[in-house]
Write a protein that holds these residues in place. Structure first.
Motif, PDB file in Angstrom:
ATOM      1  N   GLY A   1       0.791  -1.226   0.000  1.00 55.34           N
ATOM      2  CA  GLY A   1       0.000   0.000   0.000  1.00 55.34           C
ATOM      3  C   GLY A   1       0.817   1.266   0.000  1.00 55.34           C
ATOM      4  N   LEU A   2       2.155   1.164   0.122  1.00 54.65           N
ATOM      5  CA  LEU A   2       2.992   2.357   0.127  1.00 54.65           C
ATOM      6  C   LEU A   2       4.149   2.205  -0.857  1.00 54.65           C
ATOM      7  CD1 LEU A   2       3.517   3.417   3.882  1.00 54.65           C
ATOM      8  CD2 LEU A   2       2.088   4.525   2.154  1.00 54.65           C
ATOM      9  N   PRO A   3       4.353   3.193  -1.735  1.00 55.15           N
ATOM     10  CA  PRO A   3       5.576   3.198  -2.542  1.00 55.15           C
ATOM     11  C   PRO A   3       6.776   3.548  -1.668  1.00 55.15           C
ATOM     12  CG  PRO A   3       4.291   5.173  -2.974  1.00 55.15           C
ATOM     13  CD  PRO A   3       3.458   4.317  -2.057  1.00 55.15           C
ATOM     14  N   LEU A   4       7.946   3.060  -2.058  1.00 54.78           N
ATOM     15  CA  LEU A   4       9.183   3.268  -1.319  1.00 54.78           C
ATOM     16  C   LEU A   4      10.109   4.151  -2.144  1.00 54.78           C
ATOM     17  CD1 LEU A   4       9.819  -0.504  -0.444  1.00 54.78           C
ATOM     18  CD2 LEU A   4       8.414   1.129   0.833  1.00 54.78           C
ATOM     19  N   LYS A   5      10.549   5.254  -1.570  1.00 55.91           N
ATOM     20  CA  LYS A   5      11.488   6.127  -2.266  1.00 55.91           C
ATOM     21  C   LYS A   5      12.879   5.904  -1.678  1.00 55.91           C
ATOM     22  CE  LYS A   5      10.184  10.161  -3.596  1.00 55.91           C
ATOM     23  NZ  LYS A   5       9.737  11.578  -3.580  1.00 55.91           N
ATOM     24  N   ILE A   6      13.783   5.312  -2.469  1.00 59.19           N
ATOM     25  CA  ILE A   6      15.142   5.016  -2.020  1.00 59.19           C
ATOM     26  C   ILE A   6      15.959   6.296  -2.097  1.00 59.19           C
ATOM     27  CG2 ILE A   6      17.129   3.484  -2.312  1.00 59.19           C
ATOM     28  CD1 ILE A   6      14.428   2.028  -1.898  1.00 59.19           C
ATOM     29  N   VAL A   7      16.605   6.676  -0.968  1.00 57.92           N
ATOM     30  CA  VAL A   7      17.392   7.917  -0.946  1.00 57.92           C
ATOM     31  C   VAL A   7      18.844   7.686  -0.542  1.00 57.92           C
ATOM     32  CG1 VAL A   7      15.404   9.433  -0.575  1.00 57.92           C
ATOM     33  CG2 VAL A   7      16.578   8.427   1.408  1.00 57.92           C
ATOM     34  N   ALA A   8      19.184   6.498  -0.049  1.00 56.45           N
ATOM     35  CA  ALA A   8      20.580   6.201   0.293  1.00 56.45           C
ATOM     36  C   ALA A   8      20.782   4.696   0.274  1.00 56.45           C
ATOM     37  CB  ALA A   8      20.956   6.771   1.659  1.00 56.45           C
ATOM     38  N   ALA A   9      21.992   4.290  -0.084  1.00 55.24           N
ATOM     39  CA  ALA A   9      22.371   2.874  -0.079  1.00 55.24           C
ATOM     40  C   ALA A   9      23.748   2.749   0.548  1.00 55.24           C
ATOM     41  CB  ALA A   9      22.381   2.321  -1.504  1.00 55.24           C
ATOM     42  N   ASP A  10      23.868   1.872   1.533  1.00 54.29           N
ATOM     43  CA  ASP A  10      25.129   1.662   2.257  1.00 54.29           C
ATOM     44  C   ASP A  10      25.700   2.971   2.796  1.00 54.29           C
ATOM     45  OD1 ASP A  10      24.926  -0.991   1.807  1.00 54.29           O
ATOM     46  OD2 ASP A  10      26.626  -1.178   0.456  1.00 54.29           O
ATOM     47  N   GLY A  11      24.802   3.863   3.235  1.00 52.89           N
ATOM     48  CA  GLY A  11      25.225   5.116   3.848  1.00 52.89           C
ATOM     49  C   GLY A  11      25.494   6.240   2.885  1.00 52.89           C
ATOM     50  N   ASN A  12      25.458   5.979   1.582  1.00 55.60           N
ATOM     51  CA  ASN A  12      25.728   6.998   0.569  1.00 55.60           C
ATOM     52  C   ASN A  12      24.440   7.427  -0.116  1.00 55.60           C
ATOM     53  OD1 ASN A  12      28.709   7.164   0.610  1.00 55.60           O
ATOM     54  ND2 ASN A  12      28.579   5.014   0.033  1.00 55.60           N
ATOM     55  N   MET A  13      24.246   8.726  -0.233  1.00 59.15           N
ATOM     56  CA  MET A  13      23.015   9.237  -0.831  1.00 59.15           C
ATOM     57  C   MET A  13      22.957   8.903  -2.318  1.00 59.15           C
ATOM     58  SD  MET A  13      22.281  12.895   0.999  1.00 59.15           S
ATOM     59  CE  MET A  13      23.864  13.576   0.513  1.00 59.15           C
ATOM     60  N   VAL A  14      21.743   8.567  -2.769  1.00 63.74           N
ATOM     61  CA  VAL A  14      21.490   8.312  -4.178  1.00 63.74           C
ATOM     62  C   VAL A  14      20.395   9.247  -4.660  1.00 63.74           C
ATOM     63  CG1 VAL A  14      22.190   5.890  -4.012  1.00 63.74           C
ATOM     64  CG2 VAL A  14      19.775   6.493  -3.699  1.00 63.74           C
ATOM     65  N   GLN A  15      20.345   9.439  -5.981  1.00 68.18           N
ATOM     66  CA  GLN A  15      19.248  10.198  -6.545  1.00 68.18           C
ATOM     67  C   GLN A  15      17.950   9.442  -6.250  1.00 68.18           C
ATOM     68  OE1 GLN A  15      20.089  11.038 -10.702  1.00 68.18           O
ATOM     69  NE2 GLN A  15      22.265  11.329 -10.249  1.00 68.18           N
ATOM     70  N   PRO A  16      16.944  10.101  -5.679  1.00 66.00           N
ATOM     71  CA  PRO A  16      15.734   9.385  -5.255  1.00 66.00           C
ATOM     72  C   PRO A  16      15.125   8.563  -6.383  1.00 66.00           C
ATOM     73  CG  PRO A  16      15.715  11.617  -4.400  1.00 66.00           C
ATOM     74  CD  PRO A  16      16.888  11.525  -5.355  1.00 66.00           C
ATOM     75  N   VAL A  17      14.804   7.319  -6.056  1.00 64.71           N
ATOM     76  CA  VAL A  17      14.174   6.434  -7.039  1.00 64.71           C
ATOM     77  C   VAL A  17      13.055   5.683  -6.337  1.00 64.71           C
ATOM     78  CG1 VAL A  17      15.920   4.645  -6.616  1.00 64.71           C
ATOM     79  CG2 VAL A  17      14.536   4.547  -8.682  1.00 64.71           C
ATOM     80  N   GLU A  18      11.894   5.617  -6.977  1.00 66.95           N
ATOM     81  CA  GLU A  18      10.721   5.011  -6.356  1.00 66.95           C
ATOM     82  C   GLU A  18      10.552   3.568  -6.818  1.00 66.95           C
ATOM     83  OE1 GLU A  18       7.130   7.494  -5.389  1.00 66.95           O
ATOM     84  OE2 GLU A  18       6.202   6.129  -6.842  1.00 66.95           O
ATOM     85  N   THR A  19      10.167   2.721  -5.874  1.00 66.88           N
ATOM     86  CA  THR A  19       9.933   1.320  -6.166  1.00 66.88           C
ATOM     87  C   THR A  19       8.866   0.795  -5.224  1.00 66.88           C
ATOM     88  OG1 THR A  19      11.056  -0.789  -6.571  1.00 66.88           O
ATOM     89  CG2 THR A  19      11.683   0.405  -4.587  1.00 66.88           C
TER      90      THR A  19
END
Length: 538
Positions: free
Chosen positions: A243-261
């Motif tokens: 019921g909720l989209p997930l916006k990824i903003v960091a991986a392994d402590g490093n910021m990433v360009q936001p991507v929704e999944t």
């Protein structure tokens, strides 16, 4: 929560209970998981760790860039912490992010010695949110890890209770009879997804199983940051919030360009920061499902503590396929009528050329022996592929190729050389190695020169995913937009696949390089990377 520049940690024995399972555990300051440590970038911290066990202990600061003597690997970077002794780790905090800490002694990590570690930015946090929760995913068993390893040595599929059945054959859900016979002739099992499963594991969020229902609060309309850490010993998780989209903003402590999944696989030792914006006055399930679908844990995100999210049914367990054997069907002669002739040996290519591990021309540097069962004949880059078990779900799934570093990569140099690293095994005998050599048998270090730029090619010659972790460094996955490739310290190499990363060897010292599946590492899938100045002895 522990914070400040002087922190005391006490390692000792305790008893842990979840659901109907209860057994001995190793705890820090009396808790499992260990306490949240929250620090500040650009400051210096002193962590005094006292060992109250009857055996040596240690703590490794997973993902933090620290001096080699503070990295916490006994026998490699420091001597370990003997019973009754205190060791003080001291280091500067040179970057921010979501990390964690765990033992690197024996199998204490599998008994509960792990905890979350957050380093907040020195200035304003660029990831804006109204509220945040730290989620530590883990697996826990009343069976000691040493006992698990003994059983797996006797029978590699000891914990697999999801093998194919006659009913599955008749219902058309599993492989056909012919396919089963062909896989059996190769001594391979397409249901062999995880070594240790929900047969013995309870899956946890912040030390709580599904019955205990850990709950994080929110106010509808808030922007909520979830810092998710997979601190498991042996379980890769598929994570979703129905019921909720997930916006990824960091991986392994490093910021990433936001991507929704909608769902992502979090391999052992990885961390992801996710933004969710729950708008409804309702309970949402935080679902971490083991990739073999042998169990899951449900926690709750809700406006009020008394609310409980539903528990979804376990999804159908996945089966491995030809690509997981390192046989890239798109590049192969499919034979008559589109069928591959599986009566041919798995280590022979379609043109008849021998791909045997016993042919050193095929994989230079791989040591022959009983611990190496086969090579992947045609390993392929699978960074853009959906991970194991999520290939056919009907919603969005994160892949590594979706990730883009928010900031430009710090070292634009082209690597000066390449290094092939084979992840090898005899799965039937539960023997794990790198390039056919185990750490305990004296495998030679991988030598690098200080500030050297190298490309490392990880080639998975096994039928199981391996989360590979390099201490003391971040590396850039060779995927996505050049100049903004994702920077990580751990990468999950899919079965029969290969992963390339570019590494700047900017940290002098001896660094562990290993599979983060605890039993794989202890069975031998570990090497040392040595970084030395030009002219210094390795």
């Amino acid at each position: 929560m522990l914070t400040g520049e002087e922190i005391a940690l006490s390692i000792g024995e305790g008893r842990f209970t979840t659901g109907r399972r209860s057994a001995r555990a190793v705890m820090v300051n009396g808790t499992l998981p260990a306490p949240l440590i929250r620090l500040k970038e650009c400051r210096r911290v002193r962590l005094a760790v006292t060992n109250h066990l009857r055996e040596q202990a240690s703590i490794h600061w997973h993902g933090l860039l620290v001096p080699t003597q503070m990295d916490g690997v006994p026998g490699l970077s420091f001597p370990g912490i003997d019973p009754g002794e205190t060791f003080t780790y001291e280091f500067p905090l040179i970057h921010s992010g979501t990390f964690w800490y765990h033992s690197h002694s024996g199998m204490q990590e599998g008994l509960g010695l792990y905890g979350p570690l957050i380093v907040d930015p020195a200035g304003q946090d660029p990831i804006a949110c109204d509220r945040e929760h730290v989620l530590v995913l883990s697996d826990w068993s009343p069976m000691a890890p040493e006992a698990q390893l003994r059983r797996l040595k006797i029978m590699g599929g000891y914990f697999n209770r999801q093998r194919q059945t006659l009913s599955g054959l008749l219902a058309g859900k599993d492989q056909s009879l012919g396919e089963r016979l062909e896989w059996a002739s190769m001594r391979m099992d397409p249901t062999d997804i995880s070594d240790v499963t929900g047969m013995t594991y309870s899956f946890l969020v912040n030390g709580h199983g599904t019955p205990e229902n850990w709950t994080g609060l929110f106010v509808p309309g808030e922007r909520v940051r979830l810092r998710i850490i997979n601190a498991s010993a042996m379980t890769n998780f598929n994570f979703r919030i129905p019921g909720l989209p997930l916006k990824i903003v960091a991986a392994d402590g490093n910021m990433v360009q936001p991507v929704e999944t909608d769902e992502l696989q979090i391999a052992i030792a990885e961390t992801y920061d996710i933004i969710v914006e729950p708008a409804q006055d309702q309970a949402y399930g935080l679902i971490a499902e083991a990739i073999d679908r042998s169990g899951l844990v449900r926690a709750t995100l809700a406006p009020r503590l008394e609310m409980v999210a539903p528990i979804p049914a376990l999804r159908e367990r996945p089966l491995l396929g030809m690509r997981d054997m390192g046989m890239d069907m798109s590049a192969m002669d499919m034979g008559t009528g589109g069928e591959i002739d599986l009566s041919k040996p798995a280590n022979t290519s379609m043109d008849g050329h021998s791909m045997s591990m016993r042919d050193p021309s095929v994989a230079p540097g791989v040591t022959m022996g009983p611990g190496v069962a086969t090579l992947s004949p045609m390993p392929v880059d699978r960074l853009a592929e959906r991970p194991t078990g999520l290939e056919s779900v009907d919603h969005r799934v994160l892949t590594y190729a979706d990730l883009r570093s928010l900031e430009p990569n710090p070292d634009p140099r082209v690597p000066s050389r390449q290094i092939d690293v084979h992840l090898t095994a005899n799965m039937e005998r539960y023997m794990w190695s790198i390039d056919g050599e185990t750490f305990s048998d004296g495998a030679q270090p991988i030598p690098l020169r200080l500030d050297e730029r190298v490309r490392v090619n990880l080639i998975n010659d096994t039928m199981m995913p391996h989360p590979i972790h390099l201490h003391g460094h971040f590396f850039e996955l060779v995927c996505g937009e050049k100049g903004h490739r994702p920077r990580k310290h751990t990468v999950n190499v899919l079965p029969g696949g290969k992963v390339s990363f570019d590494l700047t060897a900017d940290a002098e010292g001896d660094w562990a390089f290993h599979c983060h599946m605890m039993l794989h590492m202890h069975a031998g899938m570990m090497r040392v990377v040595t970084v030395r100045r030009e002219g210094d002895a390795a």
